[in-house]
Scaffold this active site. Structure first.
Site, PDB file in Angstrom:
ATOM      1  N   PRO A 366       0.827  -1.213   0.000  1.00 20.56           N
ATOM      2  CA  PRO A 366       0.000   0.000   0.000  1.00 20.56           C
ATOM      3  C   PRO A 366       0.859   1.259   0.000  1.00 20.56           C
ATOM      4  O   PRO A 366       1.931   1.310   0.610  1.00 20.56           O
ATOM      5  CB  PRO A 366      -0.798  -0.124   1.310  1.00 20.56           C
ATOM      6  CG  PRO A 366      -0.708  -1.558   1.702  1.00 20.56           C
ATOM      7  CD  PRO A 366       0.592  -2.055   1.185  1.00 20.56           C
ATOM      8  N   VAL A 368       2.443   2.884  -2.517  1.00 19.99           N
ATOM      9  CA  VAL A 368       3.603   3.063  -3.394  1.00 19.99           C
ATOM     10  C   VAL A 368       3.234   3.795  -4.681  1.00 19.99           C
ATOM     11  O   VAL A 368       4.101   4.027  -5.524  1.00 19.99           O
ATOM     12  CB  VAL A 368       4.249   1.700  -3.736  1.00 19.99           C
ATOM     13  CG1 VAL A 368       4.821   1.057  -2.501  1.00 19.99           C
ATOM     14  CG2 VAL A 368       3.255   0.767  -4.410  1.00 19.99           C
ATOM     15  N   GLY A 369       1.952   4.151  -4.861  1.00 17.06           N
ATOM     16  CA  GLY A 369       1.572   4.963  -6.010  1.00 17.06           C
ATOM     17  C   GLY A 369       0.928   4.200  -7.145  1.00 17.06           C
ATOM     18  O   GLY A 369       0.980   4.655  -8.285  1.00 17.06           O
ATOM     19  N   LYS A 370       0.288   3.064  -6.866  1.00 17.38           N
ATOM     20  CA  LYS A 370      -0.325   2.271  -7.943  1.00 17.38           C
ATOM     21  C   LYS A 370      -1.501   3.011  -8.565  1.00 17.38           C
ATOM     22  O   LYS A 370      -1.605   3.121  -9.784  1.00 17.38           O
ATOM     23  CB  LYS A 370      -0.774   0.915  -7.385  1.00 17.38           C
ATOM     24  CG  LYS A 370       0.351   0.087  -6.773  1.00 17.38           C
ATOM     25  CD  LYS A 370      -0.121  -1.270  -6.321  1.00 17.38           C
ATOM     26  CE  LYS A 370      -1.134  -1.197  -5.199  1.00 17.38           C
ATOM     27  NZ  LYS A 370      -0.556  -0.672  -3.939  1.00 17.38           N
ATOM     28  N   SER A 687      12.416 -18.253   3.820  1.00 19.11           N
ATOM     29  CA  SER A 687      13.650 -17.522   3.523  1.00 19.11           C
ATOM     30  C   SER A 687      14.671 -17.583   4.654  1.00 19.11           C
ATOM     31  O   SER A 687      15.688 -16.912   4.591  1.00 19.11           O
ATOM     32  CB  SER A 687      13.331 -16.048   3.206  1.00 19.11           C
ATOM     33  OG  SER A 687      12.779 -15.415   4.335  1.00 19.11           O
ATOM     34  N   LYS A 730      15.452  -6.774   1.072  1.00 19.12           N
ATOM     35  CA  LYS A 730      16.303  -7.364   2.110  1.00 19.12           C
ATOM     36  C   LYS A 730      17.707  -6.778   2.082  1.00 19.12           C
ATOM     37  O   LYS A 730      18.281  -6.433   3.122  1.00 19.12           O
ATOM     38  CB  LYS A 730      16.354  -8.879   1.926  1.00 19.12           C
ATOM     39  CG  LYS A 730      15.027  -9.586   2.182  1.00 19.12           C
ATOM     40  CD  LYS A 730      15.131 -11.068   1.871  1.00 19.12           C
ATOM     41  CE  LYS A 730      13.813 -11.785   2.131  1.00 19.12           C
ATOM     42  NZ  LYS A 730      13.868 -13.221   1.777  1.00 19.12           N
TER      43      LYS A 730
END
Length: 806
Positions: A366, A368-370, A687, A730
């Site tokens: 959420p 990030v400018g989509k 991971s 990461k």
């Protein structure tokens, strides 16, 4: 009504309720008002037992206290479905007839009635299917005529009769809905032969039809007599009629002009031939209707929609790629993949004008400018923009529209968007497509399959319009936070473009270029009142926000601006410089504190890398041994995947104990405790395999792990290192903490191109294929793990040689 085939178990005795002026049939659902005290007691007795009650009709409806002699012996066993007490002391019950029965004796007559009953089964005489079909058809024809003559019967009874095949049930259904006298209805109820009962109902229908026809004839004669009695007022009535006709003529002229105007609009709307033919057909229907009819309003609304839709109206795309690039770069920082895809679309559009619009899906955390990127794309292309919020949409009709037979029917959101945009080639953003849900009203995600398929949406059919509309010129852009929540069939129709979270340097740049100016204007202050320094912005980002996007950061910038506005208004200060020292004074102590990296090598403690929606994180994995019997304890709110990774790490250590130099007693006389700090935060994901294995091997061999290294990757039981996701986030999290050596799986080497070159120059990436290579790098100055030390590997992304031993 219900037509349940499950037989009902009828007790030998039941409470009895005498009913007036009605005969209750099996499978009949009807409300009853109970007012007599004895009847109310019978209802209460039934509710206290099995909710079953016997209903029998009174021979005399005026009798207030019926005796056994004045009650019909044949009645219906019914179930009380609901009961409600009324304010006047009466009781309202909703009952459903279950089976016919006959009173054999009255077991109780004081206070309330209780009777012993015997269930009555229908008899079926030997009849041919043709005879039954003839009786059924006769009954249906009589009902149609009765309804046409004005009898108050529901037309749905004919549809219900089509679903029933038992002649006895058909007879009961007609008799219960016809409203005949109690004596006739009781005669039908007492007839046990199904054919005879249906034949008796046909006779009752014929008699009722004769009565209704006679009434219609009397009404006609009455109108003629009335007309004769008014002859003396003929002149006055004629003048009124002339005036009325003149008024109606003017209204007809006005209606004709309106219809002609509507016809011209339909002819000039640019519709395809088949669509225009359907619209003109509905217009012809409208002309024949009375203007006050409810259906006329519905048809007129439908034609207005048809006229307003942009069948052949479109905007011309701006093919200036330099202009498009400037608009996208000015509105958004980074997001290079999404921008390149839009530039490719514009380039192909310039070379080939008849291409279909792509179906793009921007996915990512959420903020990030989509969604705003979709608005910028429309601006760069010179197209109209419309956003459809799909979060929480559960009804399929929201996408495909309602059928016009429903009251308040409307087209779906797609057609509504096209009408508002007034062009057939807008940019439509389908926001939060992963938040759609499904329930009993349908699955909107399935309805989206046709909308978002370039091979199908050329003939998209909305249920309200009921004609094809070409959606191939629309540029659909979907947005989603979690791609896995989108059904696979729908996901397959879209081109997925992942938008990662922003780094701290990205946030610094965006804050200086966009957020500060926007919040200063929103809060009424200027550059004369406030100045943000780079150190202040960085402190604000690191100490007060922890997210991949920018929403919380913009809120904090706005909060700083409001604090400054308050100081200005109260004459406390006309200018504030926002630095790392003044931010805590304005917003209070920092909400987030970054964990410090390990200061020195430690045994059993490894720095792992994790991905969250707020970006990357460095997590410490700690392992501790204690005297015990060889068990392993896992704490820190670990999910199933991470628990399995820990068990796999332990199995690898036990299987390779000789070559790793682990003593047998470590697994027999010691317990192992693996812990991930911040235990209140759930942790899971594939991971942490190599991190857990390194921590356990370090603990069991007593070998310290380097404090200047972090790692991520999954591991197999054979010791192979498998690729993981979120490499960009990461690695940047490690760099923010001052860790420049990062071990990643060899298969993730391709993901390094997503990391900005300015950060890659500061880091040393170690690409590992197996655990031997991980151990050779991770353990501090130990010859035990360097016998399999791998040769140097060349990083193709930088052109510099990076030794696996760092």
């Amino acid at each position: 009504m219900t037509f349940d085939n499950q037989p009902v178990e009828v007790p030998q005795t039941l409470p009895m309720l005498p009913v007036r002026d009605i005969v209750v049939f099996p499978y009949m659902i009807i409300p009853l008002f109970v007012g007599r005290e004895s009847s109310i007691r019978s209802v209460e007795d039934a509710l206290a037992k099995n909710r079953l009650i016997f209903l029998a009709s009174q021979k005399d409806i005026a009798e207030e206290n019926p005796t056994p002699d004045t009650i019909y012996k044949v009645g219906t066993v019914a179930k009380i479905m609901r009961m409600r007490k009324l304010s006047d002391g009466r009781v309202k019950i909703l009952i459903q007839g279950e089976a016919k029965a006959q009173i054999t004796s009255f077991t109780k007559t004081t206070g309330s009635y209780e009777v012993a009953i015997e269930k009555i089964e229908d008899k079926n005489t030997a009849t041919t299917p043709a005879e039954i079909e003839a009786l059924v058809r006769t009954a249906k024809e009589s009902i149609e005529k009765i309804i046409a003559l004005g009898k108050a019967l529901s037309p749905d009874i004919l549809l219900v009769l089509d679903d029933v095949t038992d002649p006895g049930r058909i007879a009961d259904l007609i008799a219960s809905n016809l409203g005949v006298k109690v004596q006739e209805a009781q005669k039908v109820l007492e007839t046990t032969d199904a054919k005879e009962r249906l034949s008796l109902v046909c006779q009752i229908l014929a008699s009722e039809l004769e009565v209704l026809q006679a009434q219609a004839k009397l009404r006609g004669n009455s109108r003629e007599d009335q007309h004769k009695n008014q002859r003396e007022n003929f002149l006055r009535d004629q003048m009124k009629a002339i005036k009325s006709e003149l008024g109606e003529g003017a209204a007809q002229d006005s209606k004709s002009e309106e219809m002609e105007e509507l016809r011209n609009k339909l002819m000039n709307a640019g519709m395809p031939e088949t669509v225009q033919a359907e619209a003109l057909k509905q217009l012809n229907r409208l002309e024949r209707m009375h203007p006050d009819a409810s259906e006329a309003t519905m048809v007129r609304t439908y034609l207005d929609w048809m006229v307003d839709l942009p069948w052949n109206k479109s905007t011309e795309d701006i093919h200036d790629l330099a202009h498009a690039k400037a608009v996208l770069d000015d509105d958004h920082y980074e997001l290079q993949k999404a921008k390149d895809r839009v530039m490719e679309f514009l380039a192909v559009r310039k070379l080939k004008t008849t291409m279909k619009g792509p179906i793009l899906c921007f996915s990512g955390p959420p903020g990030v400018g989509k969604t705003s990127l979709g608005r910028s794309i429309a601006k760069a292309m010179g197209r109209e923009y419309f956003r459809i919020a799909l979060g929480g949409v559960k009804d399929e009709a929201e996408i495909r529209g309602h059928r016009r037979t429903y009251v308040g029917a409307m087209p779906g959101k797609i057609v509504q968007a096209l009408r508002q945009c007034k062009t057939k080639n807008p940019v439509i953003v389908l926001d939060e497509i992963d938040k759609m849900a499904s329930d009993f009203r349908g699955d909107p995600a399935s309805a989206m399959l046709e909308v978002l398929d370039p091979e199908q949406n050329t003939t998209f059919r909305d249920n309200y319009l009921n004609v094809d509309f070409d959606l191939s010129k629309v540029l659909f852009i979907a947005t989603a936070n979690v791609v896995e929540n989108i059904p696979p069939a729908l996901r397959d129709r879209m081109e997925m473009i992942y938008i990662p979270g922003y780094t701290e340097n990205d946030k610094l740049f965006i804050t200086k270029k966009h957020l500060i100016n926007r919040q200063m204007e929103a809060n009424g202050i200027t550059s004369d009142n406030i100045k943000f320094t780079d150190e202040g912005i960085k402190f604000l980002i690191a100490g007060y926000t922890r997210e991949a996007g920018l929403r919380n950061l913009e809120r904090e910038v706005g909060s700083v601006c409001r604090k400054v506005a308050k100081k200005v208004v109260m004459n406390e200060s006309n200018f504030v410089e926002v630095t790392a020292q003044t931010v805590p004074e304005l917003l209070g102590p920092p909400r987030f504190l970054r964990d410090d990296k390990m200061l020195e090598p430690q045994v059993g403690v490894v720095q792992g890398l994790a991905w969250t929606q707020a970006g990357g994180e460095v997590l410490l994995i700690e392992a501790l041994k204690m005297k015990g019997k060889g068990s392993m304890m896992l704490t820190g709110q670990l999910g199933d995947v991470m628990k399995e990774s820990a068990h796999a790490a332990m199995s690898y250590a036990r299987a390779h104990m000789d070559e790793l130099g682990i003593e047998q007693e470590m697994f027999e006389k010691f317990d192992v405790h693996v812990h991930l700090p911040a235990g209140a935060i759930p942790k899971d994901g594939p991971s942490a395999g190599i991190t857990l294995t390194t921590a356990l091997v370090s603990l069991l061999t007593g070998t310290p792990v380097r404090n200047d290294i972090a790692m991520t990757g999954e591991v197999t039981l054979q010791g192979r290192v498998l690729p993981v996701g979120g490499i960009r986030e990461k690695c940047l999290a490690a760099l923010n903490l001052g860790i420049t050596n990062v071990i990643i799986p060899m298969a993730n080497g391709k993901d390094l191109e997503d990391i900005p070159q300015v950060f890659k120059d500061k880091m040393n990436f170690i690409l590992a294929e197996n655990l031997d290579e991980v151990f050779a790098v991770a353990f501090e100055k130990s010859d035990r793990f360097t016998k399999n030390k791998p040769s140097a590997k060349k990083d193709p992304k930088k052109g510099s040689t990076k030794s696996a031993a760092a």
